[in-house]
Design an enzyme around this catalytic site. Sequence first.
Site, PDB file in Angstrom:
ATOM      1  N   ARG A   1     -39.878  85.186  44.431  1.00 40.04           N
ATOM      2  CA  ARG A   1     -39.206  85.999  45.725  1.00 40.04           C
ATOM      3  C   ARG A   1     -40.070  85.680  47.088  1.00 40.04           C
ATOM      4  O   ARG A   1     -41.118  85.703  47.009  1.00 40.04           O
ATOM      5  CB  ARG A   1     -38.694  87.269  45.375  1.00 40.04           C
ATOM      6  CG  ARG A   1     -40.066  88.110  45.076  1.00 40.04           C
ATOM      7  CD  ARG A   1     -40.338  89.057  46.273  1.00 40.04           C
ATOM      8  NE  ARG A   1     -41.617  89.792  45.965  1.00 40.04           N
ATOM      9  CZ  ARG A   1     -42.968  89.532  46.366  1.00 40.04           C
ATOM     10  NH1 ARG A   1     -43.079  88.312  46.790  1.00 40.04           N
ATOM     11  NH2 ARG A   1     -43.735  90.465  46.070  1.00 40.04           N
TER      12      ARG A   1
ATOM     13  N   ASP B   1     -42.735  99.930  48.273  1.00 38.15           N
ATOM     14  CA  ASP B   1     -41.898 100.273  46.948  1.00 38.15           C
ATOM     15  C   ASP B   1     -42.356 101.139  45.930  1.00 38.15           C
ATOM     16  O   ASP B   1     -41.677 102.003  45.121  1.00 38.15           O
ATOM     17  CB  ASP B   1     -41.543  98.661  46.284  1.00 38.15           C
ATOM     18  CG  ASP B   1     -42.645  98.073  45.551  1.00 38.15           C
ATOM     19  OD1 ASP B   1     -43.806  98.423  45.907  1.00 38.15           O
ATOM     20  OD2 ASP B   1     -42.583  97.148  44.833  1.00 38.15           O
TER      21      ASP B   1
ATOM     22  N   GLY C   1     -48.368  85.564  46.442  1.00 39.48           N
ATOM     23  CA  GLY C   1     -47.509  86.623  46.879  1.00 39.48           C
ATOM     24  C   GLY C   1     -46.034  86.295  46.797  1.00 39.48           C
ATOM     25  O   GLY C   1     -45.042  86.949  47.635  1.00 39.48           O
TER      26      GLY C   1
ATOM     27  N   SER D   1     -44.887  85.032  41.109  1.00 38.73           N
ATOM     28  CA  SER D   1     -44.951  84.252  39.961  1.00 38.73           C
ATOM     29  C   SER D   1     -45.051  85.143  38.675  1.00 38.73           C
ATOM     30  O   SER D   1     -44.335  84.956  37.766  1.00 38.73           O
ATOM     31  CB  SER D   1     -45.835  83.153  39.974  1.00 38.73           C
ATOM     32  OG  SER D   1     -47.088  83.695  40.047  1.00 38.73           O
TER      33      SER D   1
ATOM     34  N   ASP E   1     -40.279  93.265  42.744  1.00 41.65           N
ATOM     35  CA  ASP E   1     -40.145  91.786  42.146  1.00 41.65           C
ATOM     36  C   ASP E   1     -39.400  91.631  40.965  1.00 41.65           C
ATOM     37  O   ASP E   1     -38.559  90.610  41.266  1.00 41.65           O
ATOM     38  CB  ASP E   1     -41.710  91.532  41.916  1.00 41.65           C
ATOM     39  CG  ASP E   1     -42.651  91.696  42.977  1.00 41.65           C
ATOM     40  OD1 ASP E   1     -42.018  91.758  44.287  1.00 41.65           O
ATOM     41  OD2 ASP E   1     -43.746  91.541  42.968  1.00 41.65           O
TER      42      ASP E   1
HETATM   43  P1  NG1 Z   1     -47.078  90.709  45.051  1.00 40.86           P
HETATM   44  O1  NG1 Z   1     -48.385  90.650  44.825  1.00 40.86           O
HETATM   45  O2  NG1 Z   1     -46.602  89.913  46.301  1.00 40.86           O
HETATM   46  O3  NG1 Z   1     -46.567  89.870  43.762  1.00 40.86           O
HETATM   47  C1  NG1 Z   1     -46.899  93.197  45.003  1.00 40.86           C
HETATM   48  C2  NG1 Z   1     -46.075  94.026  44.057  1.00 40.86           C
HETATM   49  C3  NG1 Z   1     -45.029  94.661  44.554  1.00 40.86           C
HETATM   50  C4  NG1 Z   1     -45.227  95.084  45.897  1.00 40.86           C
HETATM   51  C5  NG1 Z   1     -45.973  94.425  46.841  1.00 40.86           C
HETATM   52  C6  NG1 Z   1     -46.565  94.778  48.059  1.00 40.86           C
HETATM   53  C7  NG1 Z   1     -46.688  92.843  41.843  1.00 40.86           C
HETATM   54  C8  NG1 Z   1     -45.834  92.236  40.683  1.00 40.86           C
HETATM   55  N1  NG1 Z   1     -45.727  93.310  42.797  1.00 40.86           N
HETATM   56  O4  NG1 Z   1     -46.410  92.018  45.212  1.00 40.86           O
HETATM   57  O5  NG1 Z   1     -44.357  95.608  43.768  1.00 40.86           O
HETATM   58  O6  NG1 Z   1     -45.772  96.549  45.982  1.00 40.86           O
HETATM   59  O7  NG1 Z   1     -47.343  93.898  46.076  1.00 40.86           O
HETATM   60  O8  NG1 Z   1     -45.278  95.236  48.823  1.00 40.86           O
HETATM   61  O9  NG1 Z   1     -47.906  93.175  41.982  1.00 40.86           O
END
Ligand code: NG1
Length: 416
Positions: free
Chosen positions: A41, A50, A139, A142, A186
């Site tokens: 995403r 979140d 980010g 995955s 996510d």
């Molecule tokens: P990323 O690192 O972009 O996958 C993480 C968190 C989300 C959210 C974002 C910041 C994981 C799997 N997800 O996303 O829940 O907090 O950071 O908005 O770590």
Amino acid sequence: MYPPTTPEQHFASPRLRALRAEFVRHFGDSAGTRLVRAPGRVNLIGDHTDYNGLPVFPMAIQRDMAILFRLRFDGEIRLHNTDPHFAPRRFHLGPEIAPEAQGDWGNYLRAAGQAIFRAHGSLLGIDGVVSGDVPVASGLSSSSALVVACGLALVVANDIKTSSEELAVLLAEGERYVGAEIGGMDQAISLGGQRNAAFRIDFNPLRLQRTPVPPDWTFIVASSLVRAPKSGSARNVYNARTRECREALDAFLDHPKVPGEIDGYEALVGTLSLGEILAVAVQALQNPLLKRLRHTVTEAARVADARAAMLRDDPETFGQLMTSSHRSLRDDYDVSCPELDELVEISLDSGAYGARLTGAGLGGCAVALCRSDSVEPVLAALRRHYYEGRTYEGALDDHLLAAQPSDGASLVELEP
Ligand code: NG1
């Protein structure tokens, strides 16, 4: 009810052929195999909200993790990966699955296995092969796409009746196995995404609001080429921010001007106006807690404003909100880095309406909003001013892409 199905044609056939060939190589034949896929995403706005129960605004993208699998008649999971960087992994399903070494891809499989086992009891395992084209630690989530794909494979294999919302909540909780105190964005968008749409997502309980993306809006995703793995170095900063947010809220709620019934961030923004919150915050808090709370509450307000701007096809306002979000993540939340700032500046200078880091930050990707006629100039400027002279693995298309709002996770109908 879960799962929806997607026809095989939807799934690029060379990739499916490679998956089948690998499956046959490791497990003898491909009789009785099934295919699930779960997309990565891009979050358009609303980062680091979140886990505080505040809204986010992501869309699923065209890159995904797929698993071709077959039911086993014991509780074992055996998974290979078409990418040779990821060695085969096997483990036994159960309520307490011991982890692999920190950073190992097998931990995402274990996270899914443990979560589904705990919720649905004794399960049969799978043999399978994973193939992914979501850039890793960028980010674009995955990791959650892999957790969702593995969770969905187990749900399908064991014929578990559940909804995509239930599964999203379960797998968000489950992914904490890897050690970061993540929120639920996510997994929710990977399961709930739809073609041509972004979603405002609220939590506790999980709610998704579909928002059509105007056809001439294009979101360009550009990797900084700086890896920020949540299973590694970025985890400590991420967890520190979640802690700071809790401390900031506790100190804020102790202030005499704050009504007693507020018990969380969602209640806070629902009870007091943004101006009232910020006025009390400067009295009640010191930095860095003041900055952390300011980002959190202003970002939640930007999500609401951005969704309204998308609904009325107003890319100027949406873009300004994205750029304000980036500044807030950079200056108040301290999760940007020089490379992400550079991507944002190049995008803005070459005609994007707005740009920001996306996801947790500290590396990973930036996202920029363009209308049809500015897509090419922005891509060209990023190629020239950012990627030329830098080294990266694979093709540039893996690092710089126009994101297509895409369907969420599904079981893919295979020809017999
Ligand atoms: P990323 O690192 O972009 O996958 C993480 C968190 C989300 C959210 C974002 C910041 C994981 C799997 N997800 O996303 O829940 O907090 O950071 O908005 O770590």
